[in-house]
Design a protein around this motif. Sequence first.
Motif, mmCIF file in Angstrom:
data_model
loop_
_atom_site.group_PDB
_atom_site.id
_atom_site.type_symbol
_atom_site.label_atom_id
_atom_site.label_comp_id
_atom_site.label_asym_id
_atom_site.label_seq_id
_atom_site.Cartn_x
_atom_site.Cartn_y
_atom_site.Cartn_z
ATOM 1 N N GLY A 53 4.824 -4.540 12.169
ATOM 2 C CA GLY A 53 5.954 -4.514 11.252
ATOM 3 C C GLY A 53 5.927 -5.565 10.167
ATOM 4 O O GLY A 53 6.846 -5.620 9.341
ATOM 5 N N THR A 54 4.888 -6.406 10.137
ATOM 6 C CA THR A 54 4.808 -7.464 9.124
ATOM 7 C C THR A 54 3.554 -7.294 8.288
ATOM 8 O O THR A 54 2.490 -6.942 8.798
ATOM 9 C CB THR A 54 4.757 -8.863 9.749
ATOM 10 O OG1 THR A 54 3.477 -9.055 10.366
ATOM 11 C CG2 THR A 54 5.836 -9.052 10.777
ATOM 12 N N THR A 55 3.677 -7.532 6.979
ATOM 13 C CA THR A 55 2.520 -7.555 6.081
ATOM 14 C C THR A 55 2.756 -8.614 5.023
ATOM 15 O O THR A 55 3.903 -9.001 4.761
ATOM 16 C CB THR A 55 2.276 -6.193 5.393
ATOM 17 O OG1 THR A 55 3.409 -5.886 4.569
ATOM 18 C CG2 THR A 55 2.049 -5.094 6.405
ATOM 19 N N ALA A 56 1.670 -9.069 4.417
ATOM 20 C CA ALA A 56 1.782 -10.071 3.362
ATOM 21 C C ALA A 56 0.617 -9.918 2.399
ATOM 22 O O ALA A 56 -0.424 -9.362 2.749
ATOM 23 C CB ALA A 56 1.801 -11.474 3.960
ATOM 24 N N LYS A 57 0.810 -10.415 1.186
ATOM 25 C CA LYS A 57 -0.212 -10.294 0.155
ATOM 26 C C LYS A 57 -1.277 -11.366 0.323
ATOM 27 O O LYS A 57 -0.995 -12.492 0.684
ATOM 28 C CB LYS A 57 0.422 -10.430 -1.232
ATOM 29 C CG LYS A 57 1.353 -9.294 -1.581
ATOM 30 C CD LYS A 57 1.944 -9.492 -2.973
ATOM 31 C CE LYS A 57 2.874 -8.346 -3.330
ATOM 32 N NZ LYS A 57 3.472 -8.527 -4.680
ATOM 33 N N TYR A 64 -2.827 -1.989 -4.287
ATOM 34 C CA TYR A 64 -2.923 -1.638 -2.872
ATOM 35 C C TYR A 64 -1.574 -1.801 -2.190
ATOM 36 O O TYR A 64 -0.795 -2.669 -2.548
ATOM 37 C CB TYR A 64 -3.937 -2.524 -2.150
ATOM 38 C CG TYR A 64 -5.323 -2.540 -2.746
ATOM 39 C CD1 TYR A 64 -5.686 -3.532 -3.651
ATOM 40 C CD2 TYR A 64 -6.268 -1.578 -2.393
ATOM 41 C CE1 TYR A 64 -6.952 -3.563 -4.204
ATOM 42 C CE2 TYR A 64 -7.540 -1.610 -2.938
ATOM 43 C CZ TYR A 64 -7.874 -2.605 -3.842
ATOM 44 O OH TYR A 64 -9.133 -2.645 -4.389
ATOM 45 N N ASN A 65 -1.354 -0.978 -1.163
ATOM 46 C CA ASN A 65 -0.221 -1.206 -0.285
ATOM 47 C C ASN A 65 -0.711 -1.096 1.160
ATOM 48 O O ASN A 65 -1.763 -0.501 1.432
ATOM 49 C CB ASN A 65 0.904 -0.204 -0.557
ATOM 50 C CG ASN A 65 0.442 1.231 -0.439
ATOM 51 O OD1 ASN A 65 0.233 1.730 0.664
ATOM 52 N ND2 ASN A 65 0.244 1.898 -1.558
ATOM 53 N N VAL A 66 0.034 -1.681 2.068
ATOM 54 C CA VAL A 66 -0.374 -1.696 3.468
ATOM 55 C C VAL A 66 0.830 -1.418 4.357
ATOM 56 O O VAL A 66 1.982 -1.589 3.943
ATOM 57 C CB VAL A 66 -0.996 -3.042 3.894
ATOM 58 C CG1 VAL A 66 -2.389 -3.216 3.312
ATOM 59 C CG2 VAL A 66 -0.098 -4.202 3.518
ATOM 60 N N SER A 67 0.531 -0.983 5.580
ATOM 61 C CA SER A 67 1.584 -0.830 6.577
ATOM 62 C C SER A 67 1.014 -1.118 7.957
ATOM 63 O O SER A 67 -0.169 -0.846 8.234
ATOM 64 C CB SER A 67 2.198 0.567 6.528
ATOM 65 O OG SER A 67 1.250 1.537 6.897
ATOM 66 N N LEU A 75 -3.013 0.041 8.001
ATOM 67 C CA LEU A 75 -3.368 1.015 6.993
ATOM 68 C C LEU A 75 -3.412 0.373 5.610
ATOM 69 O O LEU A 75 -2.531 -0.420 5.251
ATOM 70 C CB LEU A 75 -2.338 2.154 6.980
ATOM 71 C CG LEU A 75 -2.134 2.895 8.306
ATOM 72 C CD1 LEU A 75 -0.988 3.866 8.197
ATOM 73 C CD2 LEU A 75 -3.406 3.607 8.704
ATOM 74 N N LEU A 76 -4.413 0.738 4.844
ATOM 75 C CA LEU A 76 -4.538 0.278 3.453
ATOM 76 C C LEU A 76 -4.458 1.496 2.554
ATOM 77 O O LEU A 76 -5.255 2.427 2.698
ATOM 78 C CB LEU A 76 -5.867 -0.430 3.234
ATOM 79 C CG LEU A 76 -6.139 -0.935 1.804
ATOM 80 C CD1 LEU A 76 -5.220 -2.098 1.450
ATOM 81 C CD2 LEU A 76 -7.612 -1.359 1.651
#
Lengths: 113, 115
Positions: A53-57, A64-67, A75-76
Amino acid sequence: NAGVTQTPKFRVLKTGQSMTLLCAQDMNHEYMYWYRQDPGMGLRLIHYSVGEGTTAKGEVPDGYNVSRLKKQNFLLGLESAAPSQTSVYFCAIQMGLALETQYFGPGTRLLVL
Amino acid sequence: AQSVTQLDSQVPVFEEAPVELRCNYSSSVSVYLFWYVQYPNQGLQLLLKYLSGSTLVKGINGFEAEFNKSQTSFHLRKPSVHISDTAEYFCAVTAFSGGYNKLIFGAGTRLAVHP
């Protein structure tokens, strides 16, 4: 590869198309990373996650986005692919007593035409 | 900010000769240091790492590296290389940043072993 898998192995996209790269791990690691590798530049961090549940740049997140909805998967996504995103993408997990060592998946080769 | 410089982009060497791949880093704090190897069309494999203790670190495939704090170097060596050592080698340093250990890579050194 420390139980890290990446799909797909290869992909060719046209400019403007979208796609998702999957990184999966089977060892319950908290920390996961996405890098891109380009000639003469080593590996550069795109995004990372320190838990479900956490992502960071990272260093080069634009485009790009991630999950990380599930702990096992990171996932990228490329919403609108550009030729500058032609690269080899590596996923990594972090292990060690001090969480100091990263282990890498086999990579995904992406060509954007 | 931490950075890593690999002083040679390419190193050609004959089989059974010794080799040294050079790596310098910049950091104002204690670091962990790593060498990874990438064989053609494969992912990165950990060769060795320095966390603390003895400054001479031994890794897989007969490689070793020496941590030199005063010279901020972590050079990789092998006394006798094989054709199979042909690969790209990456030096990396950790930097603790915002709750995780960030890994900063050098640009890589391509080792070409010739018969």
